[in-house]
Design a protein around this motif. Structure first.
Motif, PDB file in Angstrom:
ATOM      1  N   ASP A 188       0.842  -1.192   0.000  1.00 16.36           N
ATOM      2  CA  ASP A 188       0.000   0.000   0.000  1.00 16.36           C
ATOM      3  C   ASP A 188       0.881   1.247   0.000  1.00 16.36           C
ATOM      4  O   ASP A 188       2.057   1.185  -0.357  1.00 16.36           O
ATOM      5  CB  ASP A 188      -0.976  -0.017   1.178  1.00 16.36           C
ATOM      6  N   GLU A 189       0.326   2.386   0.415  1.00 14.50           N
ATOM      7  CA  GLU A 189       1.060   3.647   0.355  1.00 14.50           C
ATOM      8  C   GLU A 189       2.317   3.640   1.220  1.00 14.50           C
ATOM      9  O   GLU A 189       3.257   4.401   0.960  1.00 14.50           O
ATOM     10  CB  GLU A 189       0.164   4.802   0.810  1.00 14.50           C
ATOM     11  N   ARG A 190       2.359   2.781   2.242  1.00 12.77           N
ATOM     12  CA  ARG A 190       3.525   2.768   3.138  1.00 12.77           C
ATOM     13  C   ARG A 190       4.740   2.134   2.496  1.00 12.77           C
ATOM     14  O   ARG A 190       5.865   2.317   2.973  1.00 12.77           O
ATOM     15  CB  ARG A 190       3.181   1.988   4.411  1.00 12.77           C
ATOM     16  N   GLY A 191       4.539   1.402   1.412  1.00 14.12           N
ATOM     17  CA  GLY A 191       5.670   0.732   0.787  1.00 14.12           C
ATOM     18  C   GLY A 191       6.344  -0.216   1.751  1.00 14.12           C
ATOM     19  O   GLY A 191       5.697  -1.076   2.352  1.00 14.12           O
TER      20      GLY A 191
ATOM     21  N   ALA B 247      -2.074   4.815  -5.402  1.00 13.27           N
ATOM     22  CA  ALA B 247      -2.148   5.579  -6.645  1.00 13.27           C
ATOM     23  C   ALA B 247      -0.858   5.510  -7.447  1.00 13.27           C
ATOM     24  O   ALA B 247      -0.861   5.749  -8.650  1.00 13.27           O
ATOM     25  CB  ALA B 247      -2.483   7.043  -6.331  1.00 13.27           C
ATOM     26  N   ARG B 248       0.261   5.193  -6.775  1.00 17.41           N
ATOM     27  CA  ARG B 248       1.550   5.123  -7.456  1.00 17.41           C
ATOM     28  C   ARG B 248       2.423   4.095  -6.745  1.00 17.41           C
ATOM     29  O   ARG B 248       2.179   3.779  -5.565  1.00 17.41           O
ATOM     30  CB  ARG B 248       2.223   6.500  -7.479  1.00 17.41           C
ATOM     31  N   PRO B 249       3.454   3.564  -7.412  1.00 13.18           N
ATOM     32  CA  PRO B 249       4.344   2.609  -6.751  1.00 13.18           C
ATOM     33  C   PRO B 249       4.972   3.210  -5.497  1.00 13.18           C
ATOM     34  O   PRO B 249       5.366   4.376  -5.488  1.00 13.18           O
ATOM     35  CB  PRO B 249       5.398   2.315  -7.827  1.00 13.18           C
ATOM     36  N   SER B 250       5.061   2.400  -4.453  1.00 10.54           N
ATOM     37  CA  SER B 250       5.586   2.885  -3.170  1.00 10.54           C
ATOM     38  C   SER B 250       6.875   2.185  -2.755  1.00 10.54           C
ATOM     39  O   SER B 250       7.342   2.378  -1.637  1.00 10.54           O
ATOM     40  CB  SER B 250       4.525   2.712  -2.073  1.00 10.54           C
ATOM     41  N   THR B 251       7.439   1.343  -3.642  1.00  9.97           N
ATOM     42  CA  THR B 251       8.748   0.738  -3.410  1.00  9.97           C
ATOM     43  C   THR B 251       9.513   0.762  -4.743  1.00  9.97           C
ATOM     44  O   THR B 251       8.918   1.044  -5.796  1.00  9.97           O
ATOM     45  CB  THR B 251       8.639  -0.735  -2.929  1.00  9.97           C
ATOM     46  N   PRO B 252      10.804   0.456  -4.721  1.00 10.93           N
ATOM     47  CA  PRO B 252      11.544   0.401  -5.988  1.00 10.93           C
ATOM     48  C   PRO B 252      11.180  -0.787  -6.873  1.00 10.93           C
ATOM     49  O   PRO B 252      11.601  -0.840  -8.037  1.00 10.93           O
ATOM     50  CB  PRO B 252      13.009   0.300  -5.530  1.00 10.93           C
ATOM     51  N   LEU B 253      10.408  -1.724  -6.368  1.00  7.70           N
ATOM     52  CA  LEU B 253      10.066  -2.909  -7.147  1.00  7.70           C
ATOM     53  C   LEU B 253       9.133  -2.538  -8.300  1.00  7.70           C
ATOM     54  O   LEU B 253       8.145  -1.819  -8.097  1.00  7.70           O
ATOM     55  CB  LEU B 253       9.393  -3.958  -6.261  1.00  7.70           C
ATOM     56  N   PRO B 254       9.415  -3.026  -9.504  1.00  8.54           N
ATOM     57  CA  PRO B 254       8.488  -2.769 -10.617  1.00  8.54           C
ATOM     58  C   PRO B 254       7.181  -3.512 -10.388  1.00  8.54           C
ATOM     59  O   PRO B 254       7.163  -4.642  -9.906  1.00  8.54           O
ATOM     60  CB  PRO B 254       9.238  -3.306 -11.836  1.00  8.54           C
ATOM     61  N   GLY B 255       6.078  -2.849 -10.721  1.00  4.42           N
ATOM     62  CA  GLY B 255       4.793  -3.480 -10.513  1.00  4.42           C
ATOM     63  C   GLY B 255       3.668  -2.680 -11.123  1.00  4.42           C
ATOM     64  O   GLY B 255       3.885  -1.794 -11.959  1.00  4.42           O
TER      65      GLY B 255
ATOM     66  N   ASP C 276     -14.407  -1.872  -3.425  1.00  2.00           N
ATOM     67  CA  ASP C 276     -13.936  -2.530  -4.642  1.00  2.00           C
ATOM     68  C   ASP C 276     -12.495  -2.123  -4.922  1.00  2.00           C
ATOM     69  O   ASP C 276     -12.094  -0.990  -4.652  1.00  2.00           O
ATOM     70  CB  ASP C 276     -14.810  -2.151  -5.843  1.00  2.00           C
ATOM     71  N   PHE C 277     -11.728  -3.064  -5.476  1.00  2.74           N
ATOM     72  CA  PHE C 277     -10.350  -2.786  -5.868  1.00  2.74           C
ATOM     73  C   PHE C 277     -10.198  -3.100  -7.343  1.00  2.74           C
ATOM     74  O   PHE C 277     -10.571  -4.187  -7.790  1.00  2.74           O
ATOM     75  CB  PHE C 277      -9.366  -3.625  -5.040  1.00  2.74           C
ATOM     76  N   ARG C 278      -9.664  -2.141  -8.098  1.00  2.00           N
ATOM     77  CA  ARG C 278      -9.548  -2.297  -9.543  1.00  2.00           C
ATOM     78  C   ARG C 278      -8.096  -2.085  -9.974  1.00  2.00           C
ATOM     79  O   ARG C 278      -7.633  -0.953 -10.075  1.00  2.00           O
ATOM     80  CB  ARG C 278     -10.464  -1.304 -10.252  1.00  2.00           C
ATOM     81  N   PRO C 279      -7.366  -3.178 -10.223  1.00  2.00           N
ATOM     82  CA  PRO C 279      -6.010  -3.029 -10.760  1.00  2.00           C
ATOM     83  C   PRO C 279      -6.049  -2.470 -12.177  1.00  2.00           C
ATOM     84  O   PRO C 279      -7.046  -2.617 -12.891  1.00  2.00           O
ATOM     85  CB  PRO C 279      -5.464  -4.463 -10.748  1.00  2.00           C
ATOM     86  N   GLU C 280      -4.947  -1.856 -12.574  1.00  5.51           N
ATOM     87  CA  GLU C 280      -4.853  -1.366 -13.943  1.00  5.51           C
ATOM     88  C   GLU C 280      -4.862  -2.554 -14.917  1.00  5.51           C
ATOM     89  O   GLU C 280      -4.481  -3.675 -14.563  1.00  5.51           O
ATOM     90  CB  GLU C 280      -3.579  -0.546 -14.111  1.00  5.51           C
ATOM     91  N   PRO C 281      -5.301  -2.353 -16.166  1.00  2.28           N
ATOM     92  CA  PRO C 281      -5.410  -3.466 -17.122  1.00  2.28           C
ATOM     93  C   PRO C 281      -4.111  -4.235 -17.327  1.00  2.28           C
ATOM     94  O   PRO C 281      -4.135  -5.450 -17.569  1.00  2.28           O
ATOM     95  CB  PRO C 281      -5.857  -2.763 -18.411  1.00  2.28           C
ATOM     96  N   ALA C 282      -2.966  -3.547 -17.228  1.00  3.92           N
ATOM     97  CA  ALA C 282      -1.693  -4.237 -17.449  1.00  3.92           C
ATOM     98  C   ALA C 282      -1.462  -5.342 -16.422  1.00  3.92           C
ATOM     99  O   ALA C 282      -0.790  -6.343 -16.720  1.00  3.92           O
ATOM    100  CB  ALA C 282      -0.534  -3.236 -17.410  1.00  3.92           C
ATOM    101  N   PHE C 283      -2.020  -5.194 -15.229  1.00  4.85           N
ATOM    102  CA  PHE C 283      -1.869  -6.263 -14.229  1.00  4.85           C
ATOM    103  C   PHE C 283      -2.606  -7.516 -14.682  1.00  4.85           C
ATOM    104  O   PHE C 283      -2.086  -8.632 -14.568  1.00  4.85           O
ATOM    105  CB  PHE C 283      -2.393  -5.823 -12.870  1.00  4.85           C
ATOM    106  N   TRP C 284      -3.835  -7.344 -15.194  1.00  5.82           N
ATOM    107  CA  TRP C 284      -4.588  -8.513 -15.648  1.00  5.82           C
ATOM    108  C   TRP C 284      -3.882  -9.184 -16.811  1.00  5.82           C
ATOM    109  O   TRP C 284      -3.873 -10.418 -16.911  1.00  5.82           O
ATOM    110  CB  TRP C 284      -6.005  -8.116 -16.041  1.00  5.82           C
ATOM    111  N   THR C 285      -3.265  -8.398 -17.686  1.00  6.70           N
ATOM    112  CA  THR C 285      -2.518  -8.973 -18.797  1.00  6.70           C
ATOM    113  C   THR C 285      -1.359  -9.828 -18.277  1.00  6.70           C
ATOM    114  O   THR C 285      -1.134 -10.955 -18.750  1.00  6.70           O
ATOM    115  CB  THR C 285      -1.977  -7.856 -19.712  1.00  6.70           C
ATOM    116  N   ALA C 286      -0.626  -9.299 -17.296  1.00  5.58           N
ATOM    117  CA  ALA C 286       0.505 -10.045 -16.723  1.00  5.58           C
ATOM    118  C   ALA C 286       0.027 -11.284 -15.983  1.00  5.58           C
ATOM    119  O   ALA C 286       0.639 -12.363 -16.087  1.00  5.58           O
ATOM    120  CB  ALA C 286       1.308  -9.135 -15.790  1.00  5.58           C
ATOM    121  N   LEU C 287      -1.070 -11.163 -15.246  1.00  2.00           N
ATOM    122  CA  LEU C 287      -1.589 -12.317 -14.507  1.00  2.00           C
ATOM    123  C   LEU C 287      -2.082 -13.392 -15.460  1.00  2.00           C
ATOM    124  O   LEU C 287      -1.801 -14.589 -15.265  1.00  2.00           O
ATOM    125  CB  LEU C 287      -2.712 -11.881 -13.572  1.00  2.00           C
TER     126      LEU C 287
END
Length: 365
Positions: free
Chosen positions: A176-179, A214-222, A332-343
């Protein structure tokens, strides 16, 4: 206990005096984590393999990163793909005989309550209708669930990233936001294991990282996702899976209260205020048990989270709080479409790898 948890949550955001004082203990934690991972990688720690693909949704940090809404979203996606998922869950706060896991499905729904299985399994079942097996031994529980529901073709572990006794095929790590907070392991920081820990036993690809932010909170790509409050339903409607009672509006419901027994109650309260609600709030510890009802009897309208709703039986409330109308705010939680493509790509790779190779055509002309 709640005060201590809040103090630690604040301390874990920076490397202040309390975190520094606990850092030597974190070094010991790091050694334990490294030894367990080494034992798993070398095969010294046995990991069971189940006959269907296993997808684990988990956290590297403690304190509620939004794992359960992500699990629900993934289950709904798997169902939309035509798969038949089942869920394995530990059941926070309940004691279960490892030899007798508890099945939560349409046939047993009247047998158990959230006190028997934990609140998160009940929430997952209510939102998706997917059968959930609750117990401490995921391999044992998985086989029991497959015996009870042999049509299941993929298992989803709600939590269990650090449960190395079960092989898995796909890992989804939620932040989450805390990274990673201050970047230290427990108890000096919020990390259960190092940020860059490799995938668990059986996984051949890096974990999929999903940010409940709303945005990545660690250096890990995701990938990122959006969590938002949806419908507000009467508690009895929510339990029945219907929506027959007209939902209240913020303007027509002055003096409403809001209650949340989750890891970060203020997130819920702030989201309601953003919808226009003027609220008095009742924050409770995560997984609050509701042995007694904590709001005043004169409260007319009360809005609760789904995680709390599973523990508030409408019949009980009709007796103990007959003047309170309880409403459930759906998250409700809605990942961006690119996540569903990767999954989907990861699932397709697992399914293809599990299929036996095609025999060559040996028919002679």
């Amino acid at each position: 206990m709640s005060s201590l948890a809040s103090t630690l949550q604040r301390a874990w955001l920076r490397r202040g005096p309390l975190a520094c004082a606990l850092w030597p203990v974190s070094c010991l934690m790091g050694m334990v984590v490294a030894l367990r991972r080494l034992a798993s990688a070398r095969g010294w720690l046995h990991a069971d393999k189940l006959p269907v693909p296993v997808l684990v949704v988990g956290n590297r940090i403690v304190g509620g990163a939004g794992k359960t809404p992500v699990t629900i979203a993934i289950l709904q996606h798997l169902q939309a793909r035509g798969l038949t998922p089942g869920v394995l869950s530990r059941g926070y706060g309940v004691t279960i005989d490892p030899a007798q896991p508890r099945l939560l499905d349409r046939d047993s729904v009247s047998t158990w309550s959230a006190r028997d299985t934990g609140d998160e399994p009940w929430l997952i079942f209510r939102r998706t209708g997917v059968p959930v097996m609750v117990g401490p031994k995921r391999a044992v529980d998985g086989r029991a669930l497959l015996r009870a529901h042999p049509d299941i073709d993929i298992l989803v572990c709600d939590d269990g990233l650090q449960h190395l006794a079960l092989q898995r095929d796909i890992e989804v790590v939620v932040f989450d936001e805390r990274g990673a907070g201050n970047g230290w392991l427990l108890p000096a920081g919020p990390l259960r294991e190092p940020l860059d820990t490799a995938a668990g036993p059986g996984v051949t690809a890096p974990p999929l990282v999903l940010y409940n932010a709303a945005r990545p909170s660690t250096p890990l790509p995701g990938h990122v996702g959006v969590r938002e409050l949806g419908d507000v339903r009467a508690l009895a409607d929510w339990w029945a899976g219907t929506q027959t009672t007209p939902a209240p509006s913020p303007q027509a419901t002055p003096g409403a209260w809001a209650l949340a027994g989750i890891a970060h109650p203020d997130r819920f309260f702030d989201a309601l205020r953003a919808q226009g609600w003027q609220l008095q709030t009742c924050p409770l510890p995560d997984h609050h048990g509701f042995a007694t009802l904590p709001w005043p009897a004169e409260v007319r309208d009360l809005i609760v989270t789904e995680k709390d709703a599973v523990k508030l039986d409408p019949q009980r409330l009709a007796l103990e709080r007959p003047n309170t109308r309880v409403w459930v705010s759906v998250l409700d939680f809605r990942p961006e479409p690119a996540f569903w493509t990767a999954l989907d790509a990861a699932i397709d790779a697992v399914v293809c790898a599990a299929q036996p190779p095609r025999r060559p055509n040996t028919v002679q002309p």
